[in-house]
Write a protein that holds these residues in place. Sequence first.
Motif, mmCIF file in Angstrom:
data_model
loop_
_atom_site.group_PDB
_atom_site.id
_atom_site.type_symbol
_atom_site.label_atom_id
_atom_site.label_comp_id
_atom_site.label_asym_id
_atom_site.label_seq_id
_atom_site.Cartn_x
_atom_site.Cartn_y
_atom_site.Cartn_z
ATOM 1 N N VAL A 25 52.061 35.519 30.749
ATOM 2 C CA VAL A 25 50.791 35.538 30.030
ATOM 3 C C VAL A 25 50.127 36.896 30.251
ATOM 4 O O VAL A 25 49.533 37.148 31.297
ATOM 5 N N LEU A 26 50.295 37.787 29.286
ATOM 6 C CA LEU A 26 49.697 39.126 29.336
ATOM 7 C C LEU A 26 50.079 39.868 30.611
ATOM 8 O O LEU A 26 49.252 40.530 31.235
ATOM 9 N N GLY A 27 51.336 39.739 31.013
ATOM 10 C CA GLY A 27 51.825 40.449 32.185
ATOM 11 C C GLY A 27 51.594 39.741 33.504
ATOM 12 O O GLY A 27 51.917 40.265 34.562
ATOM 13 N N VAL A 28 51.034 38.544 33.453
ATOM 14 C CA VAL A 28 50.796 37.717 34.641
ATOM 15 C C VAL A 28 51.677 36.480 34.510
ATOM 16 O O VAL A 28 51.636 35.798 33.484
ATOM 17 N N THR A 29 52.471 36.191 35.527
ATOM 18 C CA THR A 29 53.319 34.996 35.487
ATOM 19 C C THR A 29 52.503 33.776 35.887
ATOM 20 O O THR A 29 51.840 33.777 36.926
ATOM 21 N N HIS A 30 52.549 32.749 35.042
ATOM 22 C CA HIS A 30 51.942 31.460 35.361
ATOM 23 C C HIS A 30 53.072 30.510 35.715
ATOM 24 O O HIS A 30 53.908 30.193 34.874
ATOM 25 N N SER A 31 53.093 30.067 36.947
ATOM 26 C CA SER A 31 54.077 29.101 37.413
ATOM 27 C C SER A 31 53.362 27.757 37.548
ATOM 28 O O SER A 31 52.553 27.570 38.472
ATOM 29 N N ILE A 49 50.778 34.875 39.324
ATOM 30 C CA ILE A 49 51.391 35.954 40.101
ATOM 31 C C ILE A 49 50.994 37.235 39.372
ATOM 32 O O ILE A 49 51.448 37.498 38.259
ATOM 33 N N VAL A 50 50.088 37.992 40.002
ATOM 34 C CA VAL A 50 49.370 39.070 39.333
ATOM 35 C C VAL A 50 49.778 40.434 39.901
ATOM 36 O O VAL A 50 49.392 40.786 41.014
ATOM 37 N N PRO A 51 50.551 41.222 39.132
ATOM 38 C CA PRO A 51 50.918 42.562 39.604
ATOM 39 C C PRO A 51 49.678 43.457 39.729
ATOM 40 O O PRO A 51 48.660 43.206 39.077
ATOM 41 N N PRO A 52 49.758 44.513 40.526
ATOM 42 C CA PRO A 52 48.632 45.447 40.635
ATOM 43 C C PRO A 52 48.195 45.941 39.262
ATOM 44 O O PRO A 52 49.014 46.238 38.392
ATOM 45 N N GLY A 53 46.875 45.979 39.062
ATOM 46 C CA GLY A 53 46.304 46.451 37.810
ATOM 47 C C GLY A 53 46.237 45.422 36.699
ATOM 48 O O GLY A 53 45.568 45.630 35.698
ATOM 49 N N ARG A 54 46.909 44.301 36.845
ATOM 50 C CA ARG A 54 46.919 43.252 35.811
ATOM 51 C C ARG A 54 45.846 42.213 36.118
ATOM 52 O O ARG A 54 45.264 42.198 37.181
ATOM 53 N N GLY A 55 45.647 41.324 35.160
ATOM 54 C CA GLY A 55 44.685 40.249 35.341
ATOM 55 C C GLY A 55 44.370 39.589 34.027
ATOM 56 O O GLY A 55 45.180 39.599 33.100
ATOM 57 N N ALA A 56 43.183 39.037 33.937
ATOM 58 C CA ALA A 56 42.713 38.375 32.717
ATOM 59 C C ALA A 56 41.503 39.144 32.214
ATOM 60 O O ALA A 56 40.568 39.387 32.973
ATOM 61 N N PRO A 57 41.505 39.533 30.925
ATOM 62 C CA PRO A 57 40.340 40.240 30.396
ATOM 63 C C PRO A 57 39.114 39.327 30.407
ATOM 64 O O PRO A 57 39.238 38.100 30.475
ATOM 65 N N HIS A 99 31.416 28.264 29.268
ATOM 66 C CA HIS A 99 30.275 28.992 28.707
ATOM 67 C C HIS A 99 29.795 30.138 29.593
ATOM 68 O O HIS A 99 28.741 30.702 29.328
ATOM 69 N N ARG A 100 30.543 30.478 30.650
ATOM 70 C CA ARG A 100 30.222 31.622 31.504
ATOM 71 C C ARG A 100 31.342 32.645 31.390
ATOM 72 O O ARG A 100 32.507 32.342 31.655
ATOM 73 N N ARG A 101 30.995 33.842 31.005
ATOM 74 C CA ARG A 101 31.970 34.929 30.874
ATOM 75 C C ARG A 101 32.563 35.238 32.256
ATOM 76 O O ARG A 101 31.850 35.286 33.256
ATOM 77 N N HIS A 102 33.893 35.424 32.285
ATOM 78 C CA HIS A 102 34.558 35.800 33.527
ATOM 79 C C HIS A 102 35.878 36.501 33.218
ATOM 80 O O HIS A 102 36.402 36.417 32.108
ATOM 81 N N GLY A 103 36.392 37.199 34.177
ATOM 82 C CA GLY A 103 37.663 37.895 34.069
ATOM 83 C C GLY A 103 37.997 38.472 35.428
ATOM 84 O O GLY A 103 37.134 38.553 36.309
ATOM 85 N N TYR A 104 39.246 38.844 35.620
ATOM 86 C CA TYR A 104 39.642 39.397 36.910
ATOM 87 C C TYR A 104 40.776 40.392 36.743
ATOM 88 O O TYR A 104 41.461 40.419 35.725
ATOM 89 N N ARG A 105 40.972 41.196 37.766
ATOM 90 C CA ARG A 105 42.142 42.067 37.821
ATOM 91 C C ARG A 105 42.529 42.267 39.278
ATOM 92 O O ARG A 105 41.686 42.196 40.182
#
Length: 163
Positions: A25-31, A49-57, A99-105
């Motif tokens: 999923v956009l460079g992040v593995t969802h297991s 499983i989130v490689p360096p620099g990747r995440g969810a917008p 209804h709350r904006r969020h994202g991570y990297r």
Amino acid sequence: MTSNMTSDVAQPLFRAPGTGPALDVLGVTHSYKAMASETGQQFSIWESIVPPGRGAPAHTHSREDEAFYVLSGEVLMDVEGAADPLRLGPGAFVFAPRHRRHGYRNAGTDTARLLVFAMPGAGLDRMFAAFAELAKQNGRMPPIQSVAPIAEQHGVVIHSSAD
């Protein structure tokens, strides 16, 4: 006392370590540990499983709440309502209500691992599968502008950096 069982009632579920469906999923593995189709549509849970620099917008859900538990690594998470981005390490937990904006990297140099809960999860399961299929068709990670319409079909708005 007898119970009335219907087809949408969840059955017990066990997954051994390293088993279960997985999606890119956009460079992040969802297991997946449990998909909504396996929990009576109540929730989904997966290890990201989130490689360096990747995440969810940055995005906003209209149908699901999400919760994040950091297993390893370090992530920066923006959650609407927090004064500053949260720097999260192992053992940290964040609840991101609908209804709350969020994202991570992943802000670190090592792969981060997060346990992510979605309640309910069916819409996100289908959305992530559509993202993964688009990447498979294109042979590469799709640009955000091509996944945003898919997200909107599932009640998720992906925000541009200007939002």
